[in-house]
Design an enzyme around this catalytic site. Structure first.
Site, PDB file in Angstrom:
ATOM      1  N   ASN A 151       0.831  -1.203   0.000  1.00 49.10           N
ATOM      2  CA  ASN A 151       0.000   0.000   0.000  1.00 49.10           C
ATOM      3  C   ASN A 151       0.871   1.263   0.000  1.00 49.10           C
ATOM      4  O   ASN A 151       2.080   1.192  -0.274  1.00 49.10           O
ATOM      5  CB  ASN A 151      -1.008  -0.015   1.149  1.00 49.10           C
ATOM      6  CG  ASN A 151      -2.362   0.562   0.728  1.00 49.10           C
ATOM      7  OD1 ASN A 151      -2.414   1.630   0.113  1.00 49.10           O
ATOM      8  ND2 ASN A 151      -3.425  -0.142   1.044  1.00 49.10           N
ATOM      9  N   ARG A 152       0.283   2.397   0.345  1.00 49.15           N
ATOM     10  CA  ARG A 152       0.956   3.670   0.082  1.00 49.15           C
ATOM     11  C   ARG A 152       1.632   4.276   1.311  1.00 49.15           C
ATOM     12  O   ARG A 152       1.151   4.117   2.434  1.00 49.15           O
ATOM     13  CB  ARG A 152      -0.054   4.686  -0.483  1.00 49.15           C
ATOM     14  CG  ARG A 152      -0.533   4.292  -1.863  1.00 49.15           C
ATOM     15  CD  ARG A 152      -1.567   5.240  -2.429  1.00 49.15           C
ATOM     16  NE  ARG A 152      -1.847   4.892  -3.824  1.00 49.15           N
ATOM     17  CZ  ARG A 152      -2.635   3.895  -4.200  1.00 49.15           C
ATOM     18  NH1 ARG A 152      -3.247   3.144  -3.303  1.00 49.15           N
ATOM     19  NH2 ARG A 152      -2.801   3.634  -5.480  1.00 49.15           N
ATOM     20  N   GLU A 192      -6.709  -7.536   0.411  1.00 45.59           N
ATOM     21  CA  GLU A 192      -5.303  -7.526   0.820  1.00 45.59           C
ATOM     22  C   GLU A 192      -5.233  -7.302   2.316  1.00 45.59           C
ATOM     23  O   GLU A 192      -5.410  -6.174   2.793  1.00 45.59           O
ATOM     24  CB  GLU A 192      -4.563  -6.394   0.089  1.00 45.59           C
ATOM     25  CG  GLU A 192      -4.684  -6.440  -1.415  1.00 45.59           C
ATOM     26  CD  GLU A 192      -4.380  -5.079  -2.048  1.00 45.59           C
ATOM     27  OE1 GLU A 192      -3.361  -4.463  -1.713  1.00 45.59           O
ATOM     28  OE2 GLU A 192      -5.201  -4.634  -2.872  1.00 45.59           O
ATOM     29  N   HIS A 251       3.474  -0.068  -2.751  1.00 42.10           N
ATOM     30  CA  HIS A 251       3.858  -1.484  -2.816  1.00 42.10           C
ATOM     31  C   HIS A 251       5.373  -1.723  -2.864  1.00 42.10           C
ATOM     32  O   HIS A 251       5.864  -2.545  -3.644  1.00 42.10           O
ATOM     33  CB  HIS A 251       3.181  -2.145  -4.020  1.00 42.10           C
ATOM     34  CG  HIS A 251       1.676  -2.241  -3.911  1.00 42.10           C
ATOM     35  ND1 HIS A 251       1.004  -2.235  -2.706  1.00 42.10           N
ATOM     36  CD2 HIS A 251       0.706  -2.334  -4.883  1.00 42.10           C
ATOM     37  CE1 HIS A 251      -0.300  -2.341  -2.933  1.00 42.10           C
ATOM     38  NE2 HIS A 251      -0.508  -2.387  -4.236  1.00 42.10           N
ATOM     39  N   HIS A 275      -1.399 -10.009  -3.271  1.00 40.45           N
ATOM     40  CA  HIS A 275      -2.195  -9.130  -4.139  1.00 40.45           C
ATOM     41  C   HIS A 275      -2.992  -9.904  -5.196  1.00 40.45           C
ATOM     42  O   HIS A 275      -3.129  -9.454  -6.335  1.00 40.45           O
ATOM     43  CB  HIS A 275      -1.270  -8.110  -4.806  1.00 40.45           C
ATOM     44  CG  HIS A 275      -1.920  -6.814  -5.127  1.00 40.45           C
ATOM     45  ND1 HIS A 275      -2.937  -6.698  -6.048  1.00 40.45           N
ATOM     46  CD2 HIS A 275      -1.713  -5.574  -4.647  1.00 40.45           C
ATOM     47  CE1 HIS A 275      -3.305  -5.427  -6.124  1.00 40.45           C
ATOM     48  NE2 HIS A 275      -2.576  -4.729  -5.279  1.00 40.45           N
ATOM     49  N   GLN A 286      -7.388  -4.216   2.691  1.00 38.13           N
ATOM     50  CA  GLN A 286      -7.640  -3.302   1.580  1.00 38.13           C
ATOM     51  C   GLN A 286      -8.612  -3.996   0.638  1.00 38.13           C
ATOM     52  O   GLN A 286      -8.295  -5.043   0.066  1.00 38.13           O
ATOM     53  CB  GLN A 286      -6.335  -2.954   0.845  1.00 38.13           C
ATOM     54  CG  GLN A 286      -6.489  -1.950  -0.294  1.00 38.13           C
ATOM     55  CD  GLN A 286      -6.495  -0.490   0.169  1.00 38.13           C
ATOM     56  OE1 GLN A 286      -6.242  -0.199   1.344  1.00 38.13           O
ATOM     57  NE2 GLN A 286      -6.775   0.419  -0.740  1.00 38.13           N
ATOM     58  N   TYR A 325      -6.018 -11.020  -7.347  1.00 36.78           N
ATOM     59  CA  TYR A 325      -7.325 -10.535  -7.780  1.00 36.78           C
ATOM     60  C   TYR A 325      -8.187 -11.774  -7.993  1.00 36.78           C
ATOM     61  O   TYR A 325      -7.813 -12.656  -8.780  1.00 36.78           O
ATOM     62  CB  TYR A 325      -7.249  -9.809  -9.122  1.00 36.78           C
ATOM     63  CG  TYR A 325      -6.544  -8.482  -9.148  1.00 36.78           C
ATOM     64  CD1 TYR A 325      -5.186  -8.373  -8.859  1.00 36.78           C
ATOM     65  CD2 TYR A 325      -7.227  -7.328  -9.528  1.00 36.78           C
ATOM     66  CE1 TYR A 325      -4.540  -7.157  -8.928  1.00 36.78           C
ATOM     67  CE2 TYR A 325      -6.584  -6.099  -9.607  1.00 36.78           C
ATOM     68  CZ  TYR A 325      -5.236  -6.032  -9.296  1.00 36.78           C
ATOM     69  OH  TYR A 325      -4.597  -4.814  -9.377  1.00 36.78           O
ATOM     70  N   ASP A 334     -11.371   1.122  -3.007  1.00 40.64           N
ATOM     71  CA  ASP A 334      -9.913   0.996  -2.922  1.00 40.64           C
ATOM     72  C   ASP A 334      -9.565   1.534  -1.537  1.00 40.64           C
ATOM     73  O   ASP A 334      -8.876   2.531  -1.399  1.00 40.64           O
ATOM     74  CB  ASP A 334      -9.265   1.809  -4.048  1.00 40.64           C
ATOM     75  CG  ASP A 334      -7.780   1.460  -4.232  1.00 40.64           C
ATOM     76  OD1 ASP A 334      -7.260   0.675  -3.417  1.00 40.64           O
ATOM     77  OD2 ASP A 334      -7.166   1.991  -5.170  1.00 40.64           O
TER      78      ASP A 334
HETATM   79  C1  BGC Z   1      -4.099  -0.399  -4.409  1.00 45.92           C
HETATM   80  C2  BGC Z   1      -4.591   0.246  -5.667  1.00 45.92           C
HETATM   81  C3  BGC Z   1      -3.594   0.030  -6.723  1.00 45.92           C
HETATM   82  C4  BGC Z   1      -3.414  -1.432  -6.906  1.00 45.92           C
HETATM   83  C5  BGC Z   1      -2.363  -1.704  -7.925  1.00 45.92           C
HETATM   84  C6  BGC Z   1      -3.927  -1.849  -4.674  1.00 45.92           C
HETATM   85  O1  BGC Z   1      -3.392  -2.466  -3.548  1.00 45.92           O
HETATM   86  O2  BGC Z   1      -4.942  -0.180  -3.342  1.00 45.92           O
HETATM   87  O3  BGC Z   1      -4.778   1.613  -5.481  1.00 45.92           O
HETATM   88  O4  BGC Z   1      -3.955   0.628  -7.929  1.00 45.92           O
HETATM   89  O5  BGC Z   1      -3.025  -2.021  -5.704  1.00 45.92           O
HETATM   90  O6  BGC Z   1      -2.677  -2.829  -8.565  1.00 45.92           O
END
Ligand code: BGC
Length: 374
Positions: A105-106, A339, A131, A204, A311, A206, A273
């Protein structure tokens, strides 16, 4: 926790002639999957249980490439978005299936302080760090290590040197994937450091419970065991507020189709998100975080974790340009991520659970993705 992992003597492994891992004295099947531009070989390992469920993971990024699970009629489908071949994993920016570190994350502007020392990590996502930087754990080859387990299991390890992507401390990290006979994928992390550092590890993947590439996930029905979430600014950095979900489009305390209130969340691009504050406990107790059901296939995913947050991301940035497995394009909302992690930008928020890892401490965490049908 039913999960166990112990090192197997290297001599035994050598005797068995395997690549360095064992599963009830049986090798985890593997196949060559590709090569990095540096000529490193990439290998794909497949764990299979007695129900025919399988999970394939490659050593590049300790990345989940496939999760093949039965639907309510026993039909097997791959529910993880990704690619049939290795090459697209080198250029994709979606982080499909990857192990994310050092900081998932950020981090706002890539800046944080530890004990009054300022650190700058790469700004690779608008004004922020995302990330783990330009070349996080998702873009590294991990080593495969011995694991002894009653269930099919594999462990990936790596050494992340002091200063890698700007993060302090020599970090030893491993992640173990175990597939049980009751269709649970256990993901366990462990990390140690020799200098104070910050750490936030996640996976991560999906998911599309109807099968990767089989349309939108907006009709999947979600329950999130969270009474609050952490609202974000326009660059997806938490404002610091812990906001009650009641009366907001973020309320998934009871089973709700993902698409029902998605448009009301706003954002650019629109969608979920956001980090949810899990009710199972603010700090580290293990419990149920989320449940997702696909009414069409009957597949159910339950997520258990000891992490304080999750997340919930609805693939808002997917735009149809990534062509995935079987040549199918992945469009916006064609997959969702859950996540499990600490909150975004925690090093800059004293009111969030701490992500600090000190020398002598051991970071340990487990998340379970449990599959079922209805
Ligand atoms: C984030 C998204 C981001 C994505 C990238 C996620 O964990 O929350 O904002 O775009 O990862 O694939």
């Amino acid at each position: 926790m039913p999960y166990r992992a112990h090192a197997v003597p290297i001599a035994l492994i050598t005797l068995l002639g395997f690549a360095g891992f064992a599963q009830n004295s049986t090798a985890v099947p593997s196949q060559p999957f590709g090569k990095t531009p540096h000529g490193e070989k990439v290998t794909l390992y497949t764990l299979t249980n007695k129900n025919g469920m399988s999970v394939s993971i490659m050593d590049y990024g300790a990345t989940i490439v496939k999760i093949v699970v039965p639907d309510r009629n026993g039909k097997l489908d791959d529910v993880a978005l990704g690619f049939d071949h290795f090459a697209p994993y080198l250029t994709q920016t979606a982080y499909f299936g990857a192990t994310i570190g050092r900081y998932a994350n950020r981090i706002a502007r890539g800046k944080f302080e530890i004990n009054h020392t300022a650190y700058q990590v790469p700004v690779n996502n608008g004004p922020n760090s995302l990330h783990g930087g330009w070349r996080g754990f998702d873009k590294r080859i991990w080593k495969v290590e011995p694991v002894e387990s009653d269930s099919p299991a594999i462990q990936f390890t790596r050494f992340s040197p002091d200063g890698e992507e700007g993060y302090p401390g020599n970090l030893f990290v491993n992640v173990t994937f175990t597939l049980t006979d009751d269709n649970q994928l256990h993901i366990s992390y462990r990390a140690t450091t020799d200098k104070p550092t910050v750490i936030n590890l996640t996976n991560h993947t999906y998911f599309n419970l109807a099968g990767a590439g089989n349309g939108s996930i907006l009709d999947h029905v979600v329950t999130l065991h969270a009474n609050a979430f952490t609202p974000v600014d326009a660059t997806l950095i938490p404002t610091g507020e812990i906001k009650d979900v009641a009366g907001t489009p973020w309320d998934f305390r009871t089973a709700t189709p993902i698409g029902l209130h998605l448009r009301e969340t706003g954002g650019n691009p629109i969608g979920y998100d956001h980090n949810y504050v899990l009710t199972k406990g603010f700090f580290s107790n293990f419990g149920l975080a989320a449940e997702v059901e696909d009414p069409k296939s009957g597949r159910i995913l339950k997520v258990y974790t000891d992490q304080p947050g999750v997340q919930f991301y609805t693939g808002n940035f997917l735009d149809g340009t990534l062509i995935g497995k079987d040549g199918k394009a992945y469009r916006q909302y064609d997959g969702f991520c859950l996540e499990t992690q600490h909150f975004p930008d925690s090093p800059n928020h004293a009111n969030f659970p701490s992500t600090l890892l000190r020398p002598g401490d051991v970071f340990k965490s487990t998340t379970i993705y449990a599959f079922d049908v209805k």
